[in-house]
Design an enzyme around this catalytic site. Structure first.
Site, PDB file in Angstrom:
ATOM      1  CD  GLU A 138      -2.039  -2.201   0.618  1.00  0.00           C
ATOM      2  OE1 GLU A 138      -1.457  -2.943   1.403  1.00  0.00           O
ATOM      3  OE2 GLU A 138      -2.454  -2.575  -0.496  1.00  0.00           O
ATOM      4  CG  ASN A 198      -1.845  -5.195  -3.033  1.00  0.00           C
ATOM      5  OD1 ASN A 198      -1.758  -5.582  -1.880  1.00  0.00           O
ATOM      6  ND2 ASN A 198      -1.564  -3.946  -3.386  1.00  0.00           N
ATOM      7  CG  ASP A 224      -5.631  -4.387  -1.564  1.00  0.00           C
ATOM      8  OD1 ASP A 224      -4.513  -4.924  -1.636  1.00  0.00           O
ATOM      9  OD2 ASP A 224      -6.148  -4.041  -0.480  1.00  0.00           O
TER      10      ASP A 224
END
Ligand code: CA
Ligand code: CA
Length: 572
Positions: A191, A257, A299
């Protein structure tokens, strides 16, 4: 010949050292030795199955708390406890504790400091998921991307290794895995635009033995699946502990991801994100890989736990590794080769029609095709996944998986290319307008506890909950499945029917991992409470409005006559 007194003195020195030292064989046998819990997943195969039957369908209603210990912290308690020689070891983001497993009394507590601004690169809860025991030491990660070893007798730090720098987007929450005498750890941070990796460390010194990046460098195989230098900050975290097959000497570990979530500037499969990697623990060399979600826009981290089993598929007994992926498909692969044997939906899915077993690739729906063109879509499951990180269990008796699933979708609105083009590592890598928006279509069933056939993905039973469960499950030969709720109830259901047989209201929401164990002929069940995570923080679920914070560890046993300390009466 040594005199007996010398032998006695030597034995008194050596024997406790041997008792402390976990050997490779003890780790291999963990699932068959219910008097201790030495590994994440209650065994290298991570089945979270216990052969214990003393607590069972007939008497579970007599389960009562034996003790509770406060973790003195309001963050989430996600760690799996470990148990060795009657001592329970537990980690959270700021401390490690050793407790007498029968009384709950503290033996030692070892605090951890990390720079406060580390929390800038943590998306989803300031947590730790547990330790690893080997050779008289407890290994654990720290949020600021360090791995440390503590002496399990004293809690004193033996070594500390800096793995990465949080300013580059890295953090660590994973419970390490010790396999073939190597301490293996992974990273969080997709992230925040890091480049993911797995790392092997020497258990004695903490020296790095190998590092394997989850995204190839330019010129390496797979690099062609990234445009330009997009892979250099392309994500691929490794934040959930892998499982290990000692016979094949292979570790199976899921990768997260690609970064940023918005795929507009990273066209291609983006190897080896959202993949299962099978690697040799001594070298980190990848033997096979399988990618679940190529070019993922949603994600759908592929990090979820990889549970081993032996299943009969089309009449043939196969040694498999299984994953209930965030993307809503349950994958079954052959352990030795990575061959895909089954992949079926276990929740509502609209991003793919199916997984093509011949190619191993998803067949995209119009939803995903539109998302990859930068259009807004409603996608199921939500980025949280049909199942989030909290581990499932598998019973070799019923051949079923027991897991908590979620039932909500996502209003996915990608930002234009120019707004995601210049993100730097350490900055949030979403590229999505309002990333955490939840769509519920049934307020009475935002989540389910399910028993699933792993080969078909079909539920044998499914119990709805008004708020989804984000706790791990534990299944026992006593016919029980244990799990916890965000509203604080710790519960046992009948493994055959899903019927609730027992429930106890603890003091805070539960996102922990239950374990069971025995000591002196009695069976105990241990769980942590104290909840966090994106759903708790951002969903607006009205059922959670008045649930207190405050983490504790709880141990339960069957009710018996009071046999605790006898206090003198005052006489009046
Ligand atoms: Ca054991
Ligand atoms: Ca992620």
């Amino acid at each position: 010949m040594m005199r007996p007194t010398v032998v006695a003195i030597l034995m008194s020195v050596i024997f406790p050292m041997l008792a402390l030292a976990q050997t490779t064989d003890e780790l291999k046998n963990d699932e068959r030795t219910p008097d201790d819990v030495l590994t994440y997943g209650m065994g290298y195969g991570q089945q979270r199955f216990s052969p214990l039957t003393r607590i069972n369908r007939n008497n579970v209603k007599r389960l009562v708390p034996a003790w509770s210990y406060s973790m003195s912290d309001n963050r989430g308690q996600e760690a799996q406890p470990l148990l060795k020689d009657g001592i329970l070891y537990l980690t959270d983001h700021e401390k490690t504790v050793a407790l007498d497993a029968l009384s709950g009394k503290a033996i030692w507590k070892s605090m951890i400091e990390y720079p406060p601004d580390t929390t800038r690169v943590v998306c989803c809860g300031i947590v730790n998921r547990g330790g690893a025991l080997f050779d008289g030491k407890l290994y654990r990660t720290i949020l600021d991307a360090h791995v440390i070893a503590l002496d399990i007798k004293t809690g004193k730090e033996v070594w500390r290794t800096k793995s990465a720098d949080p300013k580059d987007g890295y953090s660590m929450t994973v419970a390490p895995l010790v396999a073939s005498g190597v301490v293996i750890a992974g990273v969080a941070g997709a992230e925040f635009g890091h480049r993911g990796y797995l790392e092997g460390l020497d258990p004695q010194t903490g020296k790095q033995l190998w590092r394997t990046y989850t995204i190839p460098a330019p010129g390496e195989p797979g690099a062609e699946t990234w445009p330009g230098d997009a892979g250099s900050h392309g994500g691929g975290s490794t934040w959930i502990t892998g499982s290990y097959d000692p016979d094949l000497d292979l570790v199976f570990w899921g990768t997260g991801n690609p970064a940023p979530w918005n795929p507009v500037n990273r066209k291609g499969d983006n190897l080896y994100t959202n993949s299962i990697l099978a690697f040799q623990p001594k070298t980190g060399k990848v033997v096979w890989h399988y990618q679940m979600t190529p070019n993922d826009p949603f994600d759908y981290d592929g990090v979820n736990e990889l549970v081993q089993a032996e299943l009969t598929i089309d009449g043939t007994l196969r040694k498999v590794v299984m994953q209930a992926n965030r993307n809503g498909f349950l994958y079954v692969l052959e352990r030795a080769t990575g061959k895909l044997l089954a992949a079926n939906k276990f929740v509502k899915v609209n991003w793919a029609e199916r997984i093509d077993l011949a190619t191993g690739r998803p067949v995209w729906t119009e939803v995903t095709k539109a998302a990859l063109e930068g259009k807004s879509v409603q996608v199921w499951p939500h980025l949280t996944g049909g199942k989030n990180w909290h581990p499932m269990s598998y019973s070799p008796i019923s051949k079923l998986i027991y897991l908590n699933t979620t039932s909500f979708g996502w209003d996915y609105q990608p930002l234009p290319s120019e707004e995601v083009a210049n993100l730097k590592p350490g900055q949030p890598h979403y590229g999505i307008k309002r990333p955490f928006v939840y769509i519920f279509d049934d307020p009475d069933g935002r989540g389910h506890l399910r028993a699933l056939d792993p080969v078909t993905g079909r539920s044998k039973w499914a119990v709805p909950f008004k708020s989804p469960n984000f706790s791990g499950t534990l299944v026992t030969a006593g016919g029980l499945v244990f799990t916890g709720r965000l509203t604080g109830e710790f519960m046992a259901v009948d493994a055959d029917t899903g019927k609730t047989l027992w429930e106890f209201q603890t003091s805070a929401g539960i996102v922990g991992q239950p374990i069971t164990w025995e000591r002196d002929g009695k069976q105990y069940v241990t769980i942590t409470n104290g909840a966090t995570g994106p759903y708790v923080m951002r969903s607006g679920d009205p059922n959670l409005a008045n649930v207190p914070a405050g983490g504790s560890v709880w141990t339960f046993k069957l009710f018996e006559e009071y046999s605790g300390p006898q206090r003198a009466t005052s006489g009046n």
